[in-house]
Motif scaffolding. Structure first.
Motif, mmCIF file in Angstrom:
data_model
loop_
_atom_site.group_PDB
_atom_site.id
_atom_site.type_symbol
_atom_site.label_atom_id
_atom_site.label_comp_id
_atom_site.label_asym_id
_atom_site.label_seq_id
_atom_site.Cartn_x
_atom_site.Cartn_y
_atom_site.Cartn_z
ATOM 1 N N ASP A 39 7.711 -48.757 -12.351
ATOM 2 C CA ASP A 39 7.731 -47.499 -13.076
ATOM 3 C C ASP A 39 7.478 -46.337 -12.107
ATOM 4 N N PRO A 40 8.355 -45.339 -12.073
ATOM 5 C CA PRO A 40 8.167 -44.197 -11.160
ATOM 6 C C PRO A 40 6.817 -43.494 -11.329
ATOM 7 N N GLU A 41 6.310 -43.432 -12.552
ATOM 8 C CA GLU A 41 5.001 -42.797 -12.770
ATOM 9 C C GLU A 41 3.885 -43.621 -12.131
ATOM 10 N N ALA A 42 4.012 -44.937 -12.163
ATOM 11 C CA ALA A 42 3.024 -45.797 -11.507
ATOM 12 C C ALA A 42 3.056 -45.581 -9.996
ATOM 13 N N ILE A 43 4.240 -45.402 -9.450
ATOM 14 C CA ILE A 43 4.368 -45.122 -8.010
ATOM 15 C C ILE A 43 3.712 -43.786 -7.678
ATOM 16 N N ARG A 44 3.987 -42.775 -8.484
ATOM 17 C CA ARG A 44 3.406 -41.452 -8.243
ATOM 18 C C ARG A 44 1.879 -41.512 -8.263
#
Length: 98
Positions: A39-44
């Protein structure tokens, strides 16, 4: 932090690296095969946690000393880890211990 964020088993990952000694690209592929899409939000969130993480005062001090850094404002783990890696690389290339 990163292994936890990716859901990778610490010992399995260490064993893989020790046994196979992969290049960065090979290791990244191994990780991708195990975790799938992230998930891109988890990466951020993880990247922000890494960027803002500071080592303890004791560890920061010893790392600065080992690298010959007098600036005590250098505390963040990302900078200190990078400087320590560059210092170790220089030592391995030049054969100098300091």
């Amino acid at each position: 932090m990163t292994l936890n964020a990716l859901g990778l088993d610490r010992q399995e990952t260490i064993d893989h690296v020790r046994k196979n000694k992969p290049t960065y690209v090979q290791f990244e592929q191994w990780v991708r095969e195990r975790i799938g899409k992230i998930d891109p939000e988890a990466i951020r969130k993880h990247n922000e946690a890494v960027r803002t993480y500071n080592h303890s005062d004791e560890l920061s001090s010893s790392m600065r000393d080992a690298c010959g850094i007098d600036d005590h404002s250098v505390k963040d783990a990302a900078t200190l880890n990078k400087l320590e890696d560059l210092h170790a690389f220089r030592q391995s290339v030049t054969g100098q211990s300091s």
